[in-house]
Design a protein around this motif. Structure first.
Motif, mmCIF file in Angstrom:
data_model
loop_
_atom_site.group_PDB
_atom_site.id
_atom_site.type_symbol
_atom_site.label_atom_id
_atom_site.label_comp_id
_atom_site.label_asym_id
_atom_site.label_seq_id
_atom_site.Cartn_x
_atom_site.Cartn_y
_atom_site.Cartn_z
ATOM 1 N N GLY A 1 52.604 31.580 77.068
ATOM 2 C CA GLY A 1 52.015 32.887 77.333
ATOM 3 C C GLY A 1 51.215 32.903 78.615
ATOM 4 N N VAL A 2 50.465 31.826 78.848
ATOM 5 C CA VAL A 2 49.694 31.729 80.092
ATOM 6 C C VAL A 2 50.623 31.795 81.301
ATOM 7 C CG1 VAL A 2 48.283 30.180 81.499
ATOM 8 C CG2 VAL A 2 47.749 30.487 79.078
ATOM 9 N N ASN A 3 51.731 31.078 81.241
ATOM 10 C CA ASN A 3 52.667 31.080 82.370
ATOM 11 C C ASN A 3 53.248 32.458 82.627
ATOM 12 O OD1 ASN A 3 52.380 28.368 83.067
ATOM 13 N ND2 ASN A 3 53.953 27.696 81.617
ATOM 14 N N MET A 4 53.452 33.231 81.568
ATOM 15 C CA MET A 4 53.914 34.600 81.779
ATOM 16 C C MET A 4 52.833 35.437 82.470
ATOM 17 S SD MET A 4 55.365 37.428 79.070
ATOM 18 C CE MET A 4 56.986 36.638 79.007
ATOM 19 N N ASN B 1 44.608 33.680 70.922
ATOM 20 C CA ASN B 1 44.952 34.906 70.221
ATOM 21 C C ASN B 1 45.225 36.041 71.197
ATOM 22 O OD1 ASN B 1 45.405 36.649 68.100
ATOM 23 N ND2 ASN B 1 43.254 36.943 67.600
ATOM 24 N N GLU B 2 44.383 36.168 72.217
ATOM 25 C CA GLU B 2 44.553 37.233 73.207
ATOM 26 C C GLU B 2 45.811 37.019 74.042
ATOM 27 O OE1 GLU B 2 39.745 38.053 73.624
ATOM 28 O OE2 GLU B 2 40.765 36.645 74.973
ATOM 29 N N VAL B 3 46.089 35.765 74.386
ATOM 30 C CA VAL B 3 47.312 35.475 75.147
ATOM 31 C C VAL B 3 48.538 35.916 74.357
ATOM 32 C CG1 VAL B 3 48.792 33.610 75.987
ATOM 33 C CG2 VAL B 3 46.369 33.618 76.565
ATOM 34 N N TYR B 4 48.565 35.600 73.060
ATOM 35 C CA TYR B 4 49.714 36.013 72.248
ATOM 36 C C TYR B 4 49.814 37.538 72.175
ATOM 37 C CZ TYR B 4 52.852 36.915 68.430
ATOM 38 O OH TYR B 4 53.898 37.409 67.684
ATOM 39 N N CYS B 5 48.692 38.219 71.987
ATOM 40 C CA CYS B 5 48.728 39.682 71.857
ATOM 41 C C CYS B 5 49.173 40.358 73.149
ATOM 42 C CB CYS B 5 47.352 40.207 71.438
ATOM 43 S SG CYS B 5 46.923 39.837 69.725
ATOM 44 N N LEU B 6 48.921 39.724 74.297
ATOM 45 C CA LEU B 6 49.320 40.302 75.578
ATOM 46 C C LEU B 6 50.765 39.967 75.952
ATOM 47 C CD1 LEU B 6 46.097 39.628 77.676
ATOM 48 C CD2 LEU B 6 47.029 41.881 77.113
ATOM 49 N N THR B 7 51.267 38.811 75.509
ATOM 50 C CA THR B 7 52.572 38.347 75.986
ATOM 51 C C THR B 7 53.612 38.173 74.886
ATOM 52 O OG1 THR B 7 52.052 35.987 75.769
ATOM 53 C CG2 THR B 7 51.383 37.091 77.820
ATOM 54 N N GLU C 1 45.840 43.006 67.743
ATOM 55 C CA GLU C 1 47.217 43.479 67.584
ATOM 56 C C GLU C 1 47.972 43.327 68.899
ATOM 57 O OE1 GLU C 1 48.679 47.086 65.059
ATOM 58 O OE2 GLU C 1 48.167 47.860 67.044
ATOM 59 N N ARG C 2 49.237 42.970 68.794
ATOM 60 C CA ARG C 2 50.112 42.883 69.977
ATOM 61 C C ARG C 2 50.100 44.212 70.712
ATOM 62 N NH1 ARG C 2 52.613 42.003 74.001
ATOM 63 N NH2 ARG C 2 54.780 41.363 74.229
ATOM 64 N N THR C 3 49.811 44.158 72.024
ATOM 65 C CA THR C 3 49.584 45.366 72.813
ATOM 66 C C THR C 3 50.234 45.221 74.178
ATOM 67 O OG1 THR C 3 47.458 45.705 71.712
ATOM 68 C CG2 THR C 3 47.810 46.888 73.770
ATOM 69 N N ASN C 4 50.912 46.260 74.615
ATOM 70 C CA ASN C 4 51.455 46.282 75.969
ATOM 71 C C ASN C 4 50.368 46.775 76.928
ATOM 72 O OD1 ASN C 4 54.120 45.428 75.338
ATOM 73 N ND2 ASN C 4 54.614 47.490 74.622
ATOM 74 N N LEU C 5 49.972 45.931 77.848
ATOM 75 C CA LEU C 5 48.946 46.273 78.825
ATOM 76 C C LEU C 5 49.384 45.751 80.180
ATOM 77 C CD1 LEU C 5 46.023 47.432 79.219
ATOM 78 C CD2 LEU C 5 45.218 45.066 78.979
ATOM 79 N N ASP C 6 49.355 46.608 81.174
ATOM 80 C CA ASP C 6 49.759 46.219 82.523
ATOM 81 C C ASP C 6 48.632 45.437 83.181
ATOM 82 O OD1 ASP C 6 50.784 45.931 85.042
ATOM 83 O OD2 ASP C 6 50.655 48.059 85.588
ATOM 84 N N ILE C 7 48.815 44.123 83.319
ATOM 85 C CA ILE C 7 47.784 43.290 83.927
ATOM 86 C C ILE C 7 48.124 42.929 85.371
ATOM 87 C CG2 ILE C 7 47.015 42.344 81.723
ATOM 88 C CD1 ILE C 7 48.599 39.793 82.371
ATOM 89 N N SER C 8 49.172 43.505 85.918
ATOM 90 C CA SER C 8 49.486 43.246 87.321
ATOM 91 C C SER C 8 48.347 43.775 88.194
ATOM 92 C CB SER C 8 50.800 43.927 87.711
ATOM 93 O OG SER C 8 50.696 45.335 87.576
ATOM 94 N N GLY C 9 48.067 43.040 89.265
ATOM 95 C CA GLY C 9 46.993 43.460 90.160
ATOM 96 C C GLY C 9 45.622 42.977 89.744
ATOM 97 N N PHE D 1 40.952 46.001 74.580
ATOM 98 C CA PHE D 1 42.246 46.689 74.580
ATOM 99 C C PHE D 1 43.096 46.263 73.380
ATOM 100 C CE2 PHE D 1 41.169 46.823 79.137
ATOM 101 C CZ PHE D 1 41.392 48.174 79.407
ATOM 102 N N LEU D 2 42.752 45.135 72.772
ATOM 103 C CA LEU D 2 43.595 44.530 71.738
ATOM 104 C C LEU D 2 43.054 44.724 70.331
ATOM 105 C CD1 LEU D 2 44.121 41.097 73.561
ATOM 106 C CD2 LEU D 2 45.477 43.190 73.810
#
Length: 289
Positions: free
Chosen positions: A181-184, A168-174, A151-159, A138-139
């Motif tokens: 970022g992990v805590n978010m 790198n992935e944590v930063y791009c997601l949060t 790339e920084r990407t808005n992705l709904d990870i709820s659920g 997705f990133l």
């Protein structure tokens, strides 16, 4: 037990120093075969071209797939590997994988390059008892030379039940670095796997569990993250124990790296994974967070 996987089969040109190898790849293969080694039935939702040379390998390993043939060429990457670092170039992208119901105990969504849409991910989350996510596909984006970057990407990870990510992935997601970022992510995800080269952490409820893979000379690291993820998912589904799942995942990654094999040949036998897992189980550290 059954694991469903949404991911493209790929062809990977792996370059290590002066050597080059062409191998079947992608989480479709690495996760699928790792799950089969653990005794799981695997139902794969994927796409590849009509002349794909490796579809018989799926059938030989009793990985179920259907409606996979596309008029577009199979997704293909070139991977240049140097120890823990790797550079990717995207050569081809196959068709998008459409949503379909999969009768499985859990679903692993692990796209390689945008083959699973956010809308399809939402449908999977609503339909699956447990949804596992490796968000890299997705990133990923490509530059004018087809070199892959994140790339920084808005992705709904709820659920999501389990998400596996690196710094790198944590930063791009949060938009946040490291543990911030992990805590978010923990606000919306039950289990967060955080891998940073040799250091592996699992954030679950109010604790961080961690282990360290042994320092060793590395050769081909392609697919090791997929082997780790699939082993964690399958062990969690079967044992319902996060510590055993983390231990088995670390044990599978170590066995894969120690094999010094290229491509799918590094997927370890169950016995090697179990031996390493028993060691890791007794070395896991934890702290309250």
């Amino acid at each position: 037990m059954n694991l469903g996987i949404f991911s493209h089969c790929t062809v990977d040109e792996i370059r290590i120093g002066a050597d080059a190898y062409e191998r079947p790849g992608g989480p479709a293969f690495y996760c699928g075969l790792a799950a089969r080694r653990l005794g799981f039935d695997v139902h794969l939702c994927t796409k590849f071209s009509k002349d794909y040379a490796y579809s018989d390998l799926l059938s030989k390993n009793k990985i179920k797939f259907e409606n996979a043939v596309s008029d577009r060429p199979t997704t293909k990457f070139t991977l240049e590997i140097n120890d823990t670092e790797r550079t990717l170039w995207l050569n081809n992208v196959c068709s998008e994988i459409e949503y379909r119901h999969v009768d499985a105990d859990g679903i692993l969504v692990s796209p390689v390059f945008n083959e699973v849409s956010p809308q399809t991910l939402d449908k999977i989350k609503k339909d699956s008892a447990m949804t596992f996510l490796d968000p890299q596909g997705f990133l990923r984006r490509t530059d004018p030379h087809n070199k892959v970057f994140f790339e920084r990407t808005n992705l709904d990870i709820s659920g999501i039940s389990v998400i596996k990510s690196d710094p790198n992935e944590v930063y791009c997601l949060t938009g946040l670095d490291g543990i911030d970022g992990v805590n978010m992510m923990r606000k919306n995800v039950e289990h967060v796997l955080y891998t940073n080269k040799r250091d592996v952490s699992l954030f679950h409820k109010n604790r961080e569990y961690s282990l360290r893979l042994p320092n060793m000379e590395l050769y081909d690291t392609s697919g090791v993250g997929d082997i780790f993820t699939a082993t964690f998912c399958c062990t969690l589904l079967k044992e319902k124990d996060v510590l055993w799942a983390l231990s088995f995942a670390g044990g599978a990654a170590q066995a894969a790296l120690e094999s010094r094999e290229v491509g799918l040949d590094k997927i370890p036998p169950r016995a090697a994974t179990e031996t390493n897992a028993s060691y890791f189980y007794n070395t896991i550290k934890f702290k309250d967070i």
